[in-house]
Design an enzyme around this catalytic site. Sequence first.
Site, PDB file in Angstrom:
ATOM      1  CG  ASP A 158      -2.297   0.506   0.973  1.00 37.48           C
ATOM      2  OD1 ASP A 158      -2.436   1.293   0.023  1.00 37.48           O
ATOM      3  OD2 ASP A 158      -3.232   0.170   1.728  1.00 37.48           O
ATOM      4  CD  GLU A 204       0.908   5.288  -7.251  1.00 38.98           C
ATOM      5  OE1 GLU A 204       1.393   6.389  -7.509  1.00 38.98           O
ATOM      6  OE2 GLU A 204       0.072   4.725  -8.002  1.00 38.98           O
ATOM      7  N   GLY A 215      -3.094   4.637  -8.346  1.00 39.75           N
ATOM      8  CA  GLY A 215      -2.992   5.322  -9.642  1.00 39.75           C
ATOM      9  C   GLY A 215      -2.432   6.728  -9.561  1.00 39.75           C
ATOM     10  CG  ASP A 233      -9.490   2.124  -0.919  1.00 38.84           C
ATOM     11  OD1 ASP A 233      -8.480   2.058  -1.642  1.00 38.84           O
ATOM     12  OD2 ASP A 233      -9.470   1.991   0.313  1.00 38.84           O
TER      13      ASP A 233
HETATM   14  C1  GLA Z   1      -5.989   1.288   1.446  1.00 42.76           C
HETATM   15  C2  GLA Z   1      -6.117   0.298   0.314  1.00 42.76           C
HETATM   16  C3  GLA Z   1      -7.260  -0.671   0.612  1.00 42.76           C
HETATM   17  C4  GLA Z   1      -6.976  -1.392   1.926  1.00 42.76           C
HETATM   18  C5  GLA Z   1      -6.760  -0.397   3.044  1.00 42.76           C
HETATM   19  C6  GLA Z   1      -6.278  -1.061   4.308  1.00 42.76           C
HETATM   20  O1  GLA Z   1      -7.092   2.118   1.543  1.00 42.76           O
HETATM   21  O2  GLA Z   1      -6.335   0.961  -0.907  1.00 42.76           O
HETATM   22  O3  GLA Z   1      -7.435  -1.585  -0.445  1.00 42.76           O
HETATM   23  O4  GLA Z   1      -5.854  -2.213   1.763  1.00 42.76           O
HETATM   24  O5  GLA Z   1      -5.806   0.604   2.688  1.00 42.76           O
HETATM   25  O6  GLA Z   1      -5.997  -0.166   5.326  1.00 42.76           O
END
Ligand code: GLA
Length: 391
Positions: free
Chosen positions: A148, A181, A183, A203
């Site tokens: 992440d 990341e 994008g 997300d």
């Molecule tokens: C980010 C990622 C998610 C998830 C959360 C976990 O938001 O994009 O897919 O992994 O962190 O904290």
Amino acid sequence: MKKLFLLIFTTFICLNGIAQKFDGLANTPPMGWNSWNKFNCDVNEELIMKMADAMISSGMKDAGYEYIVVDDCWQVSRDENGNIQHDTQRFPHGIKYLADYIHSKGLKFGIYSDAGIKTCQGRPGSRGYEFQDAKTYASWGVDYLKYDWCNTGTQDAKASYSIMRDALYAAGRPIVFSICEWGKSRPWEWAQEVGHLWRTTGDIVDRWDAMIDIVDKQRDLGPYSGPNHWNDPDMLEVGNGGMTIEEYKTHFSLWCMMAAPLMAGNDLSDMSKETLEILTNKELIAIDQDKLGKQAFCFRDNGDYEIWIKKLSNDEKAVCLLNRSDEIKEVMVDFAFLLKSNDDYWTQDPYQLQNYIVRDLWEHKEIKTDKYPTFVKIPPHGVKVYKYIKK
Ligand code: GLA
């Protein structure tokens, strides 16, 4: 001079070695399950083992799903030597025990970390510990790492992800590297040599508008994707309750058309018949997993009505008719014309309708294409997906 030649030669051999190690782990988009969308931080050993069991008993494994990935919150601290420590309350037998259990079921095990000092949930990140963490993961039997981008400050994305890639190679275990990341720095332009897949957006949210917004952001990204380097429009929300069955069918269809990684994000131990039918639609999964590895492109954008086309191996093809509107739509379809239409060329040959049968991949049946035009009804927020199969 001799020394310089030797240096260049060894560097070439090393780089070649790296490229070979990297290839072949994700020839088709990875398929599996990830804990985040449904369970967030509420993960534990028992739950993950239950999901692995359910992946098998539900038929998901037979349909092609193989990775069980624990997302954020499995880790709590580092010991005095910098070794990452798991949450002993939630994972009493440790992470290797979990990995062994998953492997014993014929599945693969994935884990999560972050390129910054802390993960998105404030757990220890891997920054500065990349080589140590990669070694630990390899010793546990990790097969997949989602990495992440929270708490990375001014870090450079390509450099940060390349360090972890090198650390994974150095650790010596083949591990699929999933770049998360969002994008932000256009990873599709640089990540092909770094990871096997990269998130292209923020997300996903379990809502129609959020899901379709992600689809819109994939439109121009097709050319960047292919075997071992996939665009990742995020994990699936199918079965999590925020969309209708029709919308989940659309979500799944579009992910398959886009050759997206298929990471289920629901409770596998408690699925409705409809959810399971969607996630295990083998005809659609075959579209996603087609070995040519082409992402669909939007061939026609008529506002509420779009036509997406995905080239498949063996001169076959998938077509998805998408109704984005709130009303049922009746559209005229010219199957011969759609067969000939491509992103890079228009041709008569070999695309001749008489050489193909056309299947409806949700009805699971062959359809008649001899009448022109054919009228097709698409439900609100729904799709029709067809596959042209060589006779
Ligand atoms: C980010 C990622 C998610 C998830 C959360 C976990 O938001 O994009 O897919 O992994 O962190 O904290």
